[in-house]
Design an enzyme around this catalytic site. Structure first.
Site, mmCIF file in Angstrom:
data_model
loop_
_atom_site.group_PDB
_atom_site.id
_atom_site.type_symbol
_atom_site.label_atom_id
_atom_site.label_comp_id
_atom_site.label_asym_id
_atom_site.label_seq_id
_atom_site.Cartn_x
_atom_site.Cartn_y
_atom_site.Cartn_z
ATOM 1 N N LYS A 159 1.548 -3.324 -16.164
ATOM 2 C CA LYS A 159 1.151 -4.274 -14.954
ATOM 3 C C LYS A 159 1.265 -5.645 -15.631
ATOM 4 O O LYS A 159 0.943 -5.657 -16.856
ATOM 5 C CB LYS A 159 -0.327 -3.923 -14.466
ATOM 6 C CG LYS A 159 -0.630 -4.505 -13.043
ATOM 7 C CD LYS A 159 0.194 -3.578 -12.297
ATOM 8 C CE LYS A 159 0.262 -4.102 -10.579
ATOM 9 N NZ LYS A 159 0.523 -3.005 -9.705
HETATM 10 P P1 NAD Z 1 0.423 -8.667 0.075
HETATM 11 O O1 NAD Z 1 0.249 -9.849 -0.717
HETATM 12 O O2 NAD Z 1 1.681 -8.426 0.654
HETATM 13 O O3 NAD Z 1 -0.618 -8.500 1.248
HETATM 14 C C1 NAD Z 1 -2.037 -8.494 0.835
HETATM 15 C C2 NAD Z 1 -2.979 -8.354 2.260
HETATM 16 O O4 NAD Z 1 -3.989 -8.283 2.243
HETATM 17 C C3 NAD Z 1 -2.541 -9.911 2.940
HETATM 18 O O5 NAD Z 1 -2.341 -9.723 4.105
HETATM 19 C C4 NAD Z 1 -3.895 -10.632 2.800
HETATM 20 O O6 NAD Z 1 -4.114 -11.739 3.656
HETATM 21 C C5 NAD Z 1 -4.704 -9.444 2.825
HETATM 22 N N1 NAD Z 1 -6.114 -9.696 2.053
HETATM 23 C C6 NAD Z 1 -6.394 -10.463 1.009
HETATM 24 N N2 NAD Z 1 -7.811 -10.570 0.813
HETATM 25 C C7 NAD Z 1 -8.219 -9.914 1.929
HETATM 26 C C8 NAD Z 1 -9.688 -9.730 2.431
HETATM 27 N N3 NAD Z 1 -10.571 -10.259 1.600
HETATM 28 N N4 NAD Z 1 -9.896 -8.961 3.457
HETATM 29 C C9 NAD Z 1 -8.758 -8.438 4.037
HETATM 30 N N5 NAD Z 1 -7.524 -8.880 3.787
HETATM 31 C C10 NAD Z 1 -7.219 -9.456 2.793
HETATM 32 O O7 NAD Z 1 0.147 -7.565 -0.778
HETATM 33 P P2 NAD Z 1 0.555 -5.730 -0.724
HETATM 34 O O8 NAD Z 1 1.956 -6.008 -1.613
HETATM 35 O O9 NAD Z 1 0.546 -5.444 0.566
HETATM 36 O O10 NAD Z 1 -0.524 -5.200 -1.739
HETATM 37 C C11 NAD Z 1 -1.820 -4.739 -1.127
HETATM 38 C C12 NAD Z 1 -2.175 -3.661 -2.141
HETATM 39 O O11 NAD Z 1 -1.570 -2.678 -2.246
HETATM 40 C C13 NAD Z 1 -2.627 -4.102 -3.342
HETATM 41 O O12 NAD Z 1 -3.892 -3.621 -3.779
HETATM 42 C C14 NAD Z 1 -1.477 -3.779 -4.110
HETATM 43 O O13 NAD Z 1 -1.808 -3.704 -5.637
HETATM 44 C C15 NAD Z 1 -1.357 -2.341 -3.720
HETATM 45 N N6 NAD Z 1 0.099 -1.956 -3.810
HETATM 46 C C16 NAD Z 1 1.184 -2.482 -3.377
HETATM 47 C C17 NAD Z 1 2.462 -1.848 -3.388
HETATM 48 C C18 NAD Z 1 3.602 -2.756 -3.021
HETATM 49 O O14 NAD Z 1 4.778 -1.866 -3.137
HETATM 50 N N7 NAD Z 1 3.619 -3.850 -2.730
HETATM 51 C C19 NAD Z 1 2.524 -0.725 -3.935
HETATM 52 C C20 NAD Z 1 1.362 0.034 -4.495
HETATM 53 C C21 NAD Z 1 0.173 -0.672 -4.288
#
Ligand code: NAD
Length: 436
Positions: free
Chosen positions: A126
């Protein structure tokens, strides 16, 4: 015969953190407490236990960036390679003010178990840079990305360390990482990152893959619990890459998405939110602020809403010992990494809530990242249908393997997922032995 990796004479595991007070908010400790439990149940050899409890490599870089106002700013960036015994390190890069080395270490370990639980030939890594991308121009972000990439370039490579997007990074950021790496190597190396634009070696279906994976395992869990998919009510926290796609695909399967949220607030509609309209709204306004299809509730209320499935897809540590008892959902599908603290696990167990743990639930993204890496290396690209079919196969098979292990060992799905992945990583360590 496999090498004996016992480094201490006793066959009884002595877990150094066993009796220590668990800091529920510390992501590395939270993850490691789950690791410890699974290691204990597996009766993992003490030598291997020590090896798997330490990251292989931790890099900290200072990243000087010329800002648009002509002033030089210095950011701090990290890259942690947790374990590479099963293959090249794989893991995203996040840009966020909350980034800490502890968090990056935890996420790198998570990636190790995640790749192993879906049986990909990857280790875990990471990266992160402490910054506020919302306050930076595109030019500043590009310079930050390129200088950070240059700082960690000696670890990157298709055979050694392959980044991907994570919180606040996207395919454009991956294009800059790939270009910077390629410029240094004097030829184009597409397979050095995944989550790239399709035009430059990205895979069809990658953008939707994590959310699609969440949808697939949620359906498997519903089937296991004898619940119908059509009409199932769902609350999704976070409306970014993971949350919006998971909500959209579950709605297409006939689920009723009662609540959605982002960092600006949460919205509830007992009859179901029009997810396509919400996605369109965010495209135009960047956030859900001002979205009218539903009454506004708090993010805390969303977590305890009256729904069948809760899908946290924002940040870690949102389901804690303080609110777990109030959760009404029968299934928690962990789209985010580490949304549930270790302290909340036992409360969810007592309430017989079926938790699809993060390392399984959100493994769809890394699975299609693996497909992207395979396609780049083969120089032959698959149709979106093929990508989705192969993703469905891997997610279903992995869910079934973890469920089988959970029933066999009489443990919850999280412990079963850790047991499955730790035993896979440990098996390769035993076969390879320790290079001295
Ligand atoms: P992103 O930045 O696209 O979206 C994050 C979302 O969460 C946004 O809508 C943001 O406004 C919201 N958010 C932030 N703080 C918040 C809060 N306090 N309350 C409610 N909503 C809140 O990120 P993502 O890629 O969708 O990733 C989200 C999670 O999934 C993370 O934990 C990431 O590590 C995990 N993840 C992502 C992927 C991927 O392929 N993108 C893969 C595995 C895991």
């Amino acid at each position: 015969m496999a090498t004996d990796l016992r480094l201490t004479p006793s066959s009884n595991l002595v877990h150094p953190d066993k009796d220590r007070f668990l800091n529920e908010e510390n992501p590395f400790e939270a993850m490691m407490s789950r690791f410890d439990r699974a290691a204990q149940l597996l009766d993992l050899e003490p030598g291997l236990y020590k090896v798997l409890r330490h990251p292989e490599k931790q890099i900290t870089v200072s990243v000087p960036v010329m800002m648009d106002n002509g002033e030089l700013e210095v950011f701090t960036g990290y890259r942690v390679l947790y374990n590479t015994v099963r293959g090249p390190a794989k893991g995203g890069i996040r840009f966020d003010l909350q980034v800490t080395l502890e968090e990056v270490k935890a996420l790198a370990a998570w990636m190790t178990w995640k790749c192993a639980v879906v049986n990909l030939p990857f280790g875990g890594a990471k990266g992160g840079v402490i910054c506020d991308p919302s306050a930076m121009s595109v030019g500043e972000l590009e310079r930050l990305t390129r200088r950070y990439t240059a700082g960690i370039i000696h670890t990157l490579g298709p055979d050694s360390d392959v980044p991907a997007p994570d919180v606040n990074t996207n395919e454009r950021v991956m294009a800059w990482v790939m270009d910077t790496y390629s410029m240094h190597h004097r030829h184009t190396v597409t397979a050095v990152v995944t989550g790239k634009p399709v035009e430059m070696g990205g895979s069809l279906g990658r953008r939707e893959a994590t959310g699609r994976g969440c949808m697939i395992v949620t359906k498997e869990a519903l089937r296991h619990l004898g619940m119908k998919v059509a009409g199932t009510t769902v609350a999704v926290q976070g409306f970014g890459n993971v949350g919006s796609v998971a909500a959209q695909l579950l709605a297409r399967e006939g689920c009723k998405i009662r609540a959605i949220s982002d960092r600006t607030g949460a919205y509830y509609n007992t009859n179901g939110i029009d997810v396509d309209a919400a996605i369109e709204f965010v495209k135009q306004h960047r956030t859900l602020e001002g979205f009218k299809d539903g009454e506004q509730i708090s993010n805390e209320e969303l977590l305890t809403a009256d729904v069948d499935v809760l899908l946290p897809a924002a940040l870690e540590n949102v389901i804690t010992s303080k609110n777990a008892a109030k959760i009404q959902a029968k299934i928690v599908c962990e789209g985010a990494n580490g949304p549930t603290t270790a302290g909340a696990d036992s409360i969810l167990d007592e309430k017989e809530i079926f938790v699809i743990p993060d390392i399984l639930a959100n493994a769809g993204g890394v699975t299609v990242s693996y497909f992207e890496w395979v396609q780049d290396r083969g120089g032959y690209f698959w149709s979106e249908e093929t990508v989705n079919e192969r993703l469905t196969d891997i997610m279903r098979r992995s869910f079934a393997e973890v469920l089988r292990s959970s029933m066999q060992h009489r443990v919850n799905m999280r412990t079963a997922a850790y047991m499955t992945s730790i035993s896979r990583v440990a098996a390769v360590h035993k076969l390879r032995g320790i290079y001295a």
